[in-house]
Enzyme design. Structure first.
Site, short mmCIF file in Angstrom:
data_model
loop_
_atom_site.label_atom_id
_atom_site.label_comp_id
_atom_site.label_asym_id
_atom_site.label_seq_id
_atom_site.Cartn_x
_atom_site.Cartn_y
_atom_site.Cartn_z
N HIS A 238 7.91 16.95 -4.38
CA HIS A 238 8.29 15.90 -5.32
C HIS A 238 7.13 15.64 -6.28
CE1 HIS A 238 9.52 12.01 -6.93
NE2 HIS A 238 10.74 12.29 -6.52
N GLU B 150 13.92 17.97 -11.42
CA GLU B 150 13.56 16.59 -11.73
C GLU B 150 12.47 16.58 -12.80
OE1 GLU B 150 14.40 13.44 -8.41
OE2 GLU B 150 12.56 14.48 -7.99
#
Length: 256
Positions: free
Chosen positions: A94, A166
């Site tokens: 992430h 993302e």
């Protein structure tokens, strides 16, 4: 996995008791939906999820995992521990882990390989910064992340990999990528998977989008070609809003 996938990333939020309350409210609103649903919670809430989500259609996972198998690594949690408590998936790579904890692609690659040993699905997060996009580097960034994070993996092991695009500039900012931008990134991902492996692998790998997805904008992304679903951040903390987003995505009337 099904063709429709929704994963919530609750980040460093909710206590164990708050998580139990969230699950009790959330599951009845989504248990009838034909969609793969999961929530990724803090380590301290995994035991609650194991009990509260038993015999439901909602899976649970962690937000991170150690690159090491075991040993003197104080504060780390390994793949075996996660598998033992019932985790089906973990986030890896992430952007917040890359930014705040200086994680590199080589470490993420090691985490994926550890997860594979215990049949845990790795949700590999990739994406470019605003500066990189402005400089026209989106393709290079995505391909480099895929190449290095998937290094040494065989094609059959991609069954336990989900790729979540993302863009860093759309995470927690309220700024959402356009449908065209998302579709272009998804195509880059699938083209690179085809180059690294085969057209079959490219077709079969699950690709998600994450970045300020909400009930009021998810309709804009439903028909994006080759996109399998979403990795949802802030909205996944609100049982009603999260369930509403999922209901819209799968085309069911929203329960008021």
């Amino acid at each position: 996995m099904l063709n429709k996938v929704i994963i919530g990333n609750q980040k460093m939020n909710l206590t164990a008791s708050q998580t139990r309350k969230f699950i009790n409210a959330f599951v009845p609103m989504v248990e009838h939906l034909n969609c793969d649903i999961a929530i990724c919670v803090p380590y301290t809430n995994l035991a609650v999820c194991k009990r509260a989500l038993k015999d439901t259609n909602v899976a649970f996972g962690a937000q991170n995992v150690s690159e090491f198998e075991k040993g003197a690594y104080t504060g780390e949690i390994n793949s075996e521990m996660l598998a033992d408590i019932g985790c089906k998936l973990t986030l890896v790579g992430h952007s917040e882990r890359r930014k705040y904890f200086s994680e590199h692609n080589s470490e993420i690659n090691s985490k994926i390989k550890q997860n594979l040993k215990y049949n845990i699905t790795s949700v590999l997060c990739i994406g470019e910064s605003k500066r990189e996009r402005t400089a026209g580097q989106t393709r290079n960034v995505i391909c480099k992340q895929l190449d290095e994070c998937l290094s040494g993996l065989y094609e059959n092991e991609l069954e336990n990999i989900v790729v979540a695009y993302e863009p860093i500039w759309a995470i927690g900012t309220g700024q959402t990528a356009t449908g065209k931008q998302i579709e272009e990134a998804v195509n880059i991902i699938r083209e690179e998977i085809a180059r690294l492996y085969t057209d079959k692998a490219s077709k079969n790998i699950v690709v998600l989008y994450g970045g300020s997805v909400k009930p009021d904008n998810v309709k804009n992304f439903i028909n994006i070609k080759n996109l399998n679903g979403f990795l949802v951040g802030g909205v996944s903390l609100d049982a009603k809003a999260f369930s509403e987003l999922i209901q819209i995505y799968v085309g069911k009337p929203v329960k008021k």
